[in-house]
Design an enzyme around this catalytic site. Structure first.
Site, mmCIF file in Angstrom:
data_model
loop_
_atom_site.group_PDB
_atom_site.id
_atom_site.type_symbol
_atom_site.label_atom_id
_atom_site.label_comp_id
_atom_site.label_asym_id
_atom_site.label_seq_id
_atom_site.Cartn_x
_atom_site.Cartn_y
_atom_site.Cartn_z
ATOM 1 N N TYR A 141 -3.965 15.556 4.864
ATOM 2 C CA TYR A 141 -4.112 15.974 3.468
ATOM 3 C C TYR A 141 -4.189 17.491 3.312
ATOM 4 O O TYR A 141 -4.153 18.008 2.205
ATOM 5 C CB TYR A 141 -5.361 15.331 2.834
ATOM 6 C CG TYR A 141 -5.304 13.811 2.752
ATOM 7 C CD1 TYR A 141 -4.139 13.118 3.057
ATOM 8 C CD2 TYR A 141 -6.417 13.085 2.369
ATOM 9 C CE1 TYR A 141 -4.087 11.740 2.996
ATOM 10 C CE2 TYR A 141 -6.375 11.696 2.299
ATOM 11 C CZ TYR A 141 -5.202 11.034 2.615
ATOM 12 O OH TYR A 141 -5.166 9.666 2.546
ATOM 13 N N LYS A 188 -4.063 6.727 16.480
ATOM 14 C CA LYS A 188 -2.772 6.124 16.840
ATOM 15 C C LYS A 188 -2.273 6.903 18.051
ATOM 16 O O LYS A 188 -1.196 7.519 18.029
ATOM 17 C CB LYS A 188 -1.780 6.239 15.665
ATOM 18 C CG LYS A 188 -1.964 5.210 14.575
ATOM 19 C CD LYS A 188 -1.551 3.816 14.975
ATOM 20 C CE LYS A 188 -0.052 3.649 15.000
ATOM 21 N NZ LYS A 188 0.338 2.247 15.378
ATOM 22 N N ASP A 220 -3.909 0.495 13.195
ATOM 23 C CA ASP A 220 -3.308 -0.736 12.653
ATOM 24 C C ASP A 220 -4.117 -1.966 13.066
ATOM 25 O O ASP A 220 -4.357 -2.876 12.260
ATOM 26 C CB ASP A 220 -1.828 -0.874 13.053
ATOM 27 C CG ASP A 220 -1.544 -0.446 14.482
ATOM 28 O OD1 ASP A 220 -2.481 -0.004 15.180
ATOM 29 O OD2 ASP A 220 -0.383 -0.550 14.918
ATOM 30 N N ASP A 244 -9.746 7.341 4.987
ATOM 31 C CA ASP A 244 -9.582 7.093 3.552
ATOM 32 C C ASP A 244 -9.168 5.640 3.325
ATOM 33 O O ASP A 244 -9.782 4.880 2.561
ATOM 34 C CB ASP A 244 -8.498 8.056 3.034
ATOM 35 C CG ASP A 244 -8.347 8.043 1.536
ATOM 36 O OD1 ASP A 244 -9.192 7.428 0.863
ATOM 37 O OD2 ASP A 244 -7.376 8.645 1.030
ATOM 38 N N ASP A 248 -11.824 2.283 2.360
ATOM 39 C CA ASP A 248 -11.602 1.560 1.095
ATOM 40 C C ASP A 248 -11.454 0.067 1.369
ATOM 41 O O ASP A 248 -11.968 -0.770 0.611
ATOM 42 C CB ASP A 248 -10.338 2.075 0.397
ATOM 43 C CG ASP A 248 -10.667 3.060 -0.714
ATOM 44 O OD1 ASP A 248 -11.743 3.686 -0.624
ATOM 45 O OD2 ASP A 248 -9.864 3.196 -1.654
#
Ligand code: NAD
Length: 353
Positions: A141, A188, A220, A244, A248
């Site tokens: 980000y 990852k 994942d 993030d 959630d």
């Protein structure tokens, strides 16, 4: 103890939930002999309306003169034009960057009395109590980005440095020491170079915490494990984007978006505390907002910025007692049954304190 708290109520249901959280802090102050001063400052859409800036310098100054920030929520349809030169969320990013609040802590807990609001079978929910530690000021980000403007090419860059990962890793390990002493680090590393740096930095930081168990989980796979074995996790550390998305996903386990608190911390005790939900324009002004996430954020404020652990636990226990008594706001009421208003729910928390 004397403390000054900057209150950025913001937009939509923000003022409705922060006003109730302030009542809770005031009751704590009077019961435990503390002296809390609350300084309100404009933030988000209302600040754009007044100053043309979602976080004016005067708001930053109010925060600088405080021990902690309590924030409601920002945004709403009035300010949501993507082409607008100023947007409410920019104010939030400005505060996080200005105070270098690099660690976002999001506890996720399942309340047995709300199990029917969670889309998993109850046996999966037994003992769910985890703490997400999300890196907040780096990664995808904030990395170099470009939108070529020709509509053909655009990119964002996942960029991390060792110091950025190291400081948030220490936050996670220290948190685990005070909990069940387990950390799951998300990456990852099988495909991303930045994840390999992430993993080796977390492994190095772990050397200072031999009593804490560390596991590495691919992002994942983690999206599945949060549903298939959520109770097996204690502290979870993740990059800005993975944190993030996964936090959630996990927040669903609490039964409603209105239930979950958060803290954003830097390297000092100063922090920003806010519920994880947004400004909920669809229910603003109707007395339907669940104030629990904001009330629990004040417990985190007392714990992390003011070092008042007993008072923090008193608030958490008062919330549990309130839920156990059957008090429900609209979002956590069983379909077709009655519910009480934001103020009535918060009054019940106050009487349970
Ligand atoms: P939202 O979190 O505001 O609302 C999503 C749904 O959850 C809505 O149906 C809402 O009524 C419900 N909800 C949220 N909080 C609740 C509460 N405390 N009690 C009961 N129900 C609650 O997300 P959204 O609708 O996607 O966004 C609305 C605005 O909020 C947008 O402008 C968005 O940009 C902004 N937003 C701000 C923040 C923040 O301030 N940190 C975070 C997320 C979204």
């Amino acid at each position: 103890m004397k403390a000054t708290i900057a209150v950025l109520s913001g937009d939509g249901i923000g003022p409705e939930v922060t006003s109730q959280a302030i009542n809770v802090l005031q009751k704590i102050a009077s019961k435990h002999g503390h002296d809390f001063t609350f300084n309100e400052a404009p933030m988000g859409g209302i600040a754009i309306d007044q100053f043309g800036d979602s976080c004016p310098d005067s708001t930053i100054r109010t925060c600088e003169q405080s021990d902690a920030i309590l924030l409601g929520a920002v945004g709403g349809p009035k300010w949501s034009d993507p082409a607008a030169p100023v947007r409410p969320e920019q104010g939030l990013l400005k505060v996080r960057k200005h105070f270098e609040l690099f660690a976002n802590l999001r506890p996720v807990k399942t309340y047995p009395v709300l199990a029917s609001h969670v889309p998993l079978r109850p046996e999966f929910l037994d003992g769910v109590d985890m703490l997400f530690v999300r890196e907040l000021t780096g990664g995808l980000y904030f990395g170099p980005r470009q939108d070529q403007g020709d509509g053909d090419t655009a990119y964002d860059t996942e960029l991390y440095t060792v110091p950025e990962v190291d400081r948030v890793a220490h936050v996670a390990f220290r948190a685990a020491q005070a909990r069940r002493k387990k950390v799951a680090s998300i990456d990852k590393a099988n495909v991303m170079a930045s994840s390999r740096l992430w993993r080796r930095t977390v492994i190095k930081a772990h050397e200072d915490y031999p009593e804490v168990e560390l596991e590495h989980v691919l992002a994942d796979a983690m999206s599945m494990y949060l549903i298939t074995r959520p109770a097996s996790f204690d502290v979870i550390i993740a990059s800005n984007m993975f944190g993030d998305i996964l936090s959630d996903e996990a927040s669903v386990l609490a039964g409603s978006l209105g239930m979950s608190p958060s803290a954003s911390l830097g390297s000092s005790k100063f922090g920003l505390y806010e519920p994880i939900h947004g400004s909920a324009p669809d229910i603003a002004g109707q007395g339907k907002a669940n104030p629990t996430g904001t009330i629990l954020s004040t417990a985190m404020l007392l714990r992390y910025s003011l070092g008042l652990e007993a008072e923090a636990q008193a608030i958490e226990q008062a919330v549990e007692a309130t839920l156990a008594s059957g008090a429900r706001t609209a979002d956590i009421a069983t379909r077709g049954s009655s519910y009480i208003s934001t103020t009535e729910f918060a009054q019940t928390v106050l009487s349970n304190l």
